[in-house]
Motif scaffolding. Structure first.
Motif, short mmCIF file in Angstrom:
data_model
loop_
_atom_site.label_atom_id
_atom_site.label_comp_id
_atom_site.label_asym_id
_atom_site.label_seq_id
_atom_site.Cartn_x
_atom_site.Cartn_y
_atom_site.Cartn_z
N GLY A 61 -6.92 -8.16 6.12
CA GLY A 61 -5.70 -7.39 5.87
C GLY A 61 -5.96 -5.96 5.45
N SER A 62 -7.22 -5.61 5.19
CA SER A 62 -7.56 -4.29 4.67
C SER A 62 -7.22 -3.13 5.60
CB SER A 62 -9.05 -4.23 4.30
OG SER A 62 -9.87 -4.36 5.46
N PRO A 63 -7.10 -3.32 6.93
CA PRO A 63 -6.68 -2.19 7.77
C PRO A 63 -5.35 -1.57 7.34
CG PRO A 63 -7.61 -3.90 9.16
CD PRO A 63 -7.53 -4.47 7.78
N ALA A 64 -4.60 -2.27 6.51
CA ALA A 64 -3.33 -1.72 6.00
C ALA A 64 -3.55 -0.42 5.23
CB ALA A 64 -2.62 -2.74 5.12
N ILE A 65 -4.75 -0.25 4.66
CA ILE A 65 -5.00 0.95 3.86
C ILE A 65 -5.10 2.21 4.73
CG2 ILE A 65 -6.17 -0.39 2.09
CD1 ILE A 65 -8.83 0.61 3.10
N ALA A 66 -5.24 2.02 6.03
CA ALA A 66 -5.33 3.18 6.93
C ALA A 66 -4.02 3.96 6.99
CB ALA A 66 -5.73 2.73 8.33
N VAL A 67 -2.90 3.32 6.62
CA VAL A 67 -1.60 4.00 6.73
C VAL A 67 -1.47 5.15 5.73
CG1 VAL A 67 -0.45 1.94 7.59
CG2 VAL A 67 -0.43 2.41 5.12
N ILE A 68 -2.33 5.18 4.70
CA ILE A 68 -2.27 6.28 3.74
C ILE A 68 -3.43 7.26 3.95
CG2 ILE A 68 -0.97 4.99 2.01
CD1 ILE A 68 -3.57 4.50 0.50
N VAL A 107 0.84 -1.21 0.00
CA VAL A 107 0.00 0.00 0.00
C VAL A 107 0.88 1.25 0.00
CG1 VAL A 107 -1.67 1.34 1.33
CG2 VAL A 107 -1.95 -1.13 1.13
N LEU A 108 1.85 1.29 0.87
CA LEU A 108 2.74 2.45 0.96
C LEU A 108 3.55 2.64 -0.32
CD1 LEU A 108 4.07 2.12 4.63
CD2 LEU A 108 2.67 3.98 3.72
N PHE A 109 4.04 1.55 -0.88
CA PHE A 109 4.85 1.64 -2.10
C PHE A 109 4.05 2.24 -3.25
CE2 PHE A 109 6.08 -0.26 -6.17
CZ PHE A 109 7.38 0.23 -6.28
N ILE A 110 2.84 1.75 -3.45
CA ILE A 110 2.04 2.24 -4.57
C ILE A 110 1.66 3.70 -4.37
CG2 ILE A 110 -0.21 2.02 -5.70
CD1 ILE A 110 0.05 -0.99 -5.38
N PHE A 111 1.25 4.04 -3.16
CA PHE A 111 0.80 5.42 -2.91
C PHE A 111 1.96 6.42 -2.96
CE2 PHE A 111 -0.40 8.88 0.09
CZ PHE A 111 -1.45 9.39 -0.64
N LEU A 112 3.10 6.05 -2.39
CA LEU A 112 4.22 6.99 -2.28
C LEU A 112 5.11 7.02 -3.53
CD1 LEU A 112 5.32 6.33 1.42
CD2 LEU A 112 3.86 8.17 0.53
N SER A 113 5.08 5.95 -4.32
CA SER A 113 5.92 5.93 -5.52
C SER A 113 5.28 6.65 -6.70
CB SER A 113 6.23 4.49 -5.93
OG SER A 113 5.04 3.79 -6.29
N GLY A 114 3.98 6.91 -6.63
CA GLY A 114 3.29 7.60 -7.71
C GLY A 114 3.92 8.93 -8.09
N PRO A 115 4.14 9.84 -7.11
CA PRO A 115 4.74 11.14 -7.45
C PRO A 115 6.11 11.03 -8.11
CG PRO A 115 3.75 11.21 -5.27
CD PRO A 115 3.69 9.78 -5.72
N ALA A 160 -5.19 4.09 -4.92
CA ALA A 160 -3.95 3.41 -4.49
C ALA A 160 -4.27 2.20 -3.62
CB ALA A 160 -3.07 4.39 -3.73
N ALA A 161 -5.26 2.34 -2.74
CA ALA A 161 -5.64 1.22 -1.87
C ALA A 161 -6.19 0.06 -2.69
CB ALA A 161 -6.69 1.68 -0.86
N ILE A 162 -7.06 0.36 -3.65
CA ILE A 162 -7.63 -0.69 -4.50
C ILE A 162 -6.54 -1.37 -5.32
CG2 ILE A 162 -9.13 -1.10 -6.50
CD1 ILE A 162 -10.99 1.06 -5.33
N MET A 163 -5.60 -0.59 -5.86
CA MET A 163 -4.51 -1.17 -6.63
C MET A 163 -3.69 -2.13 -5.79
SD MET A 163 -3.18 2.09 -8.89
CE MET A 163 -1.76 1.17 -9.49
N ALA A 164 -3.36 -1.71 -4.56
CA ALA A 164 -2.53 -2.55 -3.69
C ALA A 164 -3.27 -3.83 -3.30
CB ALA A 164 -2.14 -1.76 -2.44
N LEU A 165 -4.52 -3.69 -2.87
CA LEU A 165 -5.30 -4.87 -2.49
C LEU A 165 -5.50 -5.81 -3.67
CD1 LEU A 165 -8.06 -3.37 -0.13
CD2 LEU A 165 -5.88 -4.41 0.49
N THR A 166 -5.72 -5.22 -4.85
CA THR A 166 -5.94 -6.04 -6.04
C THR A 166 -4.67 -6.80 -6.43
OG1 THR A 166 -7.62 -4.53 -6.89
CG2 THR A 166 -6.60 -6.00 -8.48
#
Length: 210
Positions: A153-160, A65-73, A84-90
Motif C-alpha cells: 500500500g506504500s505507493p499511496a505516499i507518491a500522491v504527496i 496520506v492526503l489528509f495528514i499532509f494537507l491538513s497540517g497547514p 507525513a508519509a510515516i505518520m499516515a502509514l503508522t
C-alpha cells in the motif's frame, strides 16, 4: 533499461523500504501498547481506541496520506513529506497490529497464568517471561502479513510528491515510452522487500523451535 534507470529504481526502492520499515517498527510497538490498554477495558479509553481502530482500518491509505499532509497547514504545521508519509502509514498499520496483538492475548491459555501464580510469579514477571514471548511468536505470521500489506500500500505516499519506487517507475515509463521493463523491475524490487520480511519471520520461528 540503462544503468541510470536502474539507479533511479534502486533509489526509489530504498525510499519505499526505509519509510515502510520506520512505519512498521512504530506500528508494531504502538499496536502492542494499544492492545494492552484495550485489554484493561478502561471504559472511555477503550471506546476511544476502538473508534480510532475502526476509522483507521476503514480509511483508504491514500486518503489518510492526503489528509495528514494537507491538513497540517490548517493548524499552522508544515509537515515534511516524509514525516507525513510515516505518520499516515503508522496510523494505518498500528490499527491492524493492535487487533492482531489483542486477538493473540485473548487466545492465550489461562492455564499458564494459573500455574505461574501458583509458583509465586508476580503478574509483571508472568507477562514478561511467559505471556509476551509466546504471544510474539504466535502473532509473528499475522504481523509479517500486515507488514507486506503495508509495503504493497506504500505507493499511496507518491500522491504527496515522494519519489518512491512506484513514482520512479512512472517517470521512467514516461521518458522511455516502454513501460513494461520498469514495471517488471519494480515488481521484482517490491518482491525483494516483502520477501525480506518473510525471511526474518521464518528465521525467528526456526530459532524459537530450536
Amino acid at each position: 533499461m540503462d544503468s541510470s534507470a536502474w539507479g533511479l529504481l534502486f533509489q526509489g526502492a530504498w525510499t519505499t523500504a526505509w519509510i515502510s520499515a520506520v512505519s512498521i517498527a512504530l506500528g508494531v510497538v504502538l499496536g502492542l501498547i494499544i492492545a494492552l490498554i484495550r485489554l484493561a477495558r478502561l471504559p472511555f479509553i477503550h471506546q476511544l481506541l476502538g473508534t480510532y481502530i475502526s476509522i483507521a482500518r476503514a480509511t483508504p491509505l491514500v486518503t489518510l496520506v492526503l489528509f495528514i499532509f494537507l491538513s497540517g497547514p490548517t493548524f499552522g504545521i508544515n509537515l515534511d513529506r516524509n514525516v507525513a508519509a510515516i505518520m499516515a502509514l503508522t496510523l494505518n498499520t498500528t490499527a491492524f497490529n493492535a487487533e492482531i496483538w489483542r486477538s493473540a492475548f485473548n487466545n492465550f491459555s489461562n492455564d499458564q497464568r494459573e500455574a505461574a501464580m501458583a509458583v509465586g510469579m508476580t503478574p509483571w514477571t508472568y507477562f514478561r517471561r511467559i505471556m509476551l514471548p509466546q504471544t510474539v511468536i504466535t502473532s509473528l505470521p499475522n504481523l509479517v502479513n500486515e507488514m507486506s500489506f503495508l509495503v504493497k500500500g506504500s505507493p499511496a505516499i507518491a500522491v504527496i510528491g515522494i519519489v518512491d519506487l512506484t513514482r520512479v517507475t512512472n517517470r521512467i515509463s514516461a521518458v522511455t515510452y516502454d513501460p513494461l521493463p520498469p514495471i517488471l523491475a519494480a515488481a521484482l524490487l517490491y518482491m525483494a522487500i516483502i520477501d525480506s520480511w518473510y525471511g526474518v519471520s521464518g528465521s525467528l520461528n526456526v530459532r524459537q523451535i530450536d
